[in-house]
Design a protein around this motif. Sequence first.
Motif, PDB file in Angstrom:
ATOM      1  N   VAL A  54       1.257   0.805   4.594  1.00  0.00           N
ATOM      2  CA  VAL A  54       2.398   1.161   3.764  1.00  0.00           C
ATOM      3  C   VAL A  54       3.435   0.046   3.851  1.00  0.00           C
ATOM      4  CG1 VAL A  54       2.096   3.660   3.977  1.00  0.00           C
ATOM      5  CG2 VAL A  54       3.491   2.448   5.646  1.00  0.00           C
ATOM      6  N   ARG A  55       4.267  -0.041   2.796  1.00  0.00           N
ATOM      7  CA  ARG A  55       5.347  -1.018   2.780  1.00  0.00           C
ATOM      8  C   ARG A  55       6.487  -0.445   1.952  1.00  0.00           C
ATOM      9  NH1 ARG A  55       3.942  -6.680   0.304  1.00  0.00           N
ATOM     10  NH2 ARG A  55       3.387  -5.317  -1.400  1.00  0.00           N
ATOM     11  N   GLY A  56       7.739  -0.687   2.382  1.00  0.00           N
ATOM     12  CA  GLY A  56       8.845  -0.173   1.590  1.00  0.00           C
ATOM     13  C   GLY A  56      10.192  -0.450   2.193  1.00  0.00           C
ATOM     14  N   GLN A  57      11.226   0.008   1.488  1.00  0.00           N
ATOM     15  CA  GLN A  57      12.603  -0.118   1.930  1.00  0.00           C
ATOM     16  C   GLN A  57      12.898   0.958   2.974  1.00  0.00           C
ATOM     17  OE1 GLN A  57      13.705  -3.344   0.267  1.00  0.00           O
ATOM     18  NE2 GLN A  57      15.508  -2.129   0.764  1.00  0.00           N
TER      19      GLN A  57
ATOM     20  N   LYS B 105      19.376  -1.949   3.647  1.00  0.00           N
ATOM     21  CA  LYS B 105      19.352  -3.314   4.161  1.00  0.00           C
ATOM     22  C   LYS B 105      18.067  -3.702   4.877  1.00  0.00           C
ATOM     23  CE  LYS B 105      24.335  -3.567   4.858  1.00  0.00           C
ATOM     24  NZ  LYS B 105      25.400  -3.880   5.813  1.00  0.00           N
ATOM     25  N   SER B 106      17.108  -2.818   4.955  1.00  0.00           N
ATOM     26  CA  SER B 106      15.920  -3.100   5.775  1.00  0.00           C
ATOM     27  C   SER B 106      14.624  -2.887   5.001  1.00  0.00           C
ATOM     28  CB  SER B 106      15.914  -2.212   7.022  1.00  0.00           C
ATOM     29  OG  SER B 106      17.101  -2.379   7.755  1.00  0.00           O
ATOM     30  N   GLN B 107      13.608  -3.625   5.412  1.00  0.00           N
ATOM     31  CA  GLN B 107      12.258  -3.478   4.865  1.00  0.00           C
ATOM     32  C   GLN B 107      11.291  -3.339   6.022  1.00  0.00           C
ATOM     33  OE1 GLN B 107      11.438  -6.964   2.562  1.00  0.00           O
ATOM     34  NE2 GLN B 107      12.912  -6.465   0.970  1.00  0.00           N
ATOM     35  N   ALA B 108      10.267  -2.543   5.827  1.00  0.00           N
ATOM     36  CA  ALA B 108       9.263  -2.365   6.874  1.00  0.00           C
ATOM     37  C   ALA B 108       7.888  -2.275   6.243  1.00  0.00           C
ATOM     38  CB  ALA B 108       9.544  -1.105   7.698  1.00  0.00           C
ATOM     39  N   SER B 109       6.876  -2.678   7.009  1.00  0.00           N
ATOM     40  CA  SER B 109       5.493  -2.538   6.563  1.00  0.00           C
ATOM     41  C   SER B 109       4.616  -2.273   7.779  1.00  0.00           C
ATOM     42  CB  SER B 109       5.017  -3.789   5.814  1.00  0.00           C
ATOM     43  OG  SER B 109       4.984  -4.886   6.696  1.00  0.00           O
ATOM     44  N   GLY B 110       3.513  -1.626   7.541  1.00  0.00           N
ATOM     45  CA  GLY B 110       2.572  -1.345   8.624  1.00  0.00           C
ATOM     46  C   GLY B 110       1.167  -1.206   8.074  1.00  0.00           C
TER      47      GLY B 110
ATOM     48  N   VAL C  92      -7.417  -2.935  14.691  1.00  0.00           N
ATOM     49  CA  VAL C  92      -6.442  -4.001  14.495  1.00  0.00           C
ATOM     50  C   VAL C  92      -5.251  -3.446  13.721  1.00  0.00           C
ATOM     51  CG1 VAL C  92      -8.176  -5.829  14.581  1.00  0.00           C
ATOM     52  CG2 VAL C  92      -7.577  -4.807  12.376  1.00  0.00           C
ATOM     53  N   MET C  93      -4.139  -4.168  13.767  1.00  0.00           N
ATOM     54  CA  MET C  93      -2.957  -3.685  13.063  1.00  0.00           C
ATOM     55  C   MET C  93      -1.965  -4.812  12.854  1.00  0.00           C
ATOM     56  SD  MET C  93      -0.172  -3.551  15.205  1.00  0.00           S
ATOM     57  CE  MET C  93       0.171  -3.568  16.942  1.00  0.00           C
ATOM     58  N   SER C  94      -1.033  -4.573  11.938  1.00  0.00           N
ATOM     59  CA  SER C  94       0.105  -5.474  11.745  1.00  0.00           C
ATOM     60  C   SER C  94       1.293  -4.631  11.302  1.00  0.00           C
ATOM     61  CB  SER C  94      -0.206  -6.555  10.715  1.00  0.00           C
ATOM     62  OG  SER C  94      -0.452  -5.975   9.455  1.00  0.00           O
ATOM     63  N   MET C  95       2.460  -4.949  11.842  1.00  0.00           N
ATOM     64  CA  MET C  95       3.692  -4.241  11.489  1.00  0.00           C
ATOM     65  C   MET C  95       4.826  -5.257  11.409  1.00  0.00           C
ATOM     66  SD  MET C  95       3.593  -0.752  13.765  1.00  0.00           S
ATOM     67  CE  MET C  95       3.474  -1.604  15.331  1.00  0.00           C
ATOM     68  N   SER C  96       5.774  -5.011  10.531  1.00  0.00           N
ATOM     69  CA  SER C  96       6.958  -5.868  10.472  1.00  0.00           C
ATOM     70  C   SER C  96       8.168  -5.037  10.080  1.00  0.00           C
ATOM     71  CB  SER C  96       6.771  -7.021   9.484  1.00  0.00           C
ATOM     72  OG  SER C  96       6.806  -6.548   8.163  1.00  0.00           O
TER      73      SER C  96
END
Length: 195
Positions: free
Chosen positions: A36-39, A43-48, A69-73
């Motif tokens: 998923v990815r979104g606001q 002021k912030s954005q996140a994805s996982g 495996v995974m990635s998050m920001s």
Amino acid sequence: LRPLPADVNRDLSERLDKPIDDSYGDAEYLEMGGGVRGQVGRKSQASGRVAYQQRDFENDSIEGLEEWVMSMSYITKFTARFQGGVEVSRRIVPWTTRPGNSAVSTSVNPFVRRQLWRNRVSVSASMRYDNAEYYETDGRKSREDETWSFSGLIDWKALDYLTLGGGSGYTKVDSSENESDAERNTVIARAMWNY
């Protein structure tokens, strides 16, 4: 800059002259997952993203590797000119110095960036932690490295299409194989063409 010692130069020349070992054949990745990815607020954005990854080899004598495996920001603006965030990932990668071997790499990378002087100058700092688990062709875990990296940069937008920058960094590697321990300082100089 100073030249490398003669024995190091000779060792590098011998390794570079050797043909690439392709006796292991090709490797392929199979990955199934989603994200998923979104606001997050104004002021912030996140994805996982999470996935099940498998690395198999054309050569049946090499043990494949399977891992979650995974990635998050997460990136946020503290003010109009000051932002920061963190990126986290875990993935299967080739062990670049040993054909046919794999590594599982986990990393955490927090960073901050500040715009200064009419958005022409920016400063940034980051830290990165990596944990790499190395696996032999028989599937046996043979080594584990922990790497800490720190860097600071300053960039100047000299023209609308040209940015010049520089900075420094420090890296320390702690390995389960003592001969793979390392420590280094780096100087960074860069020029970026913006279009």
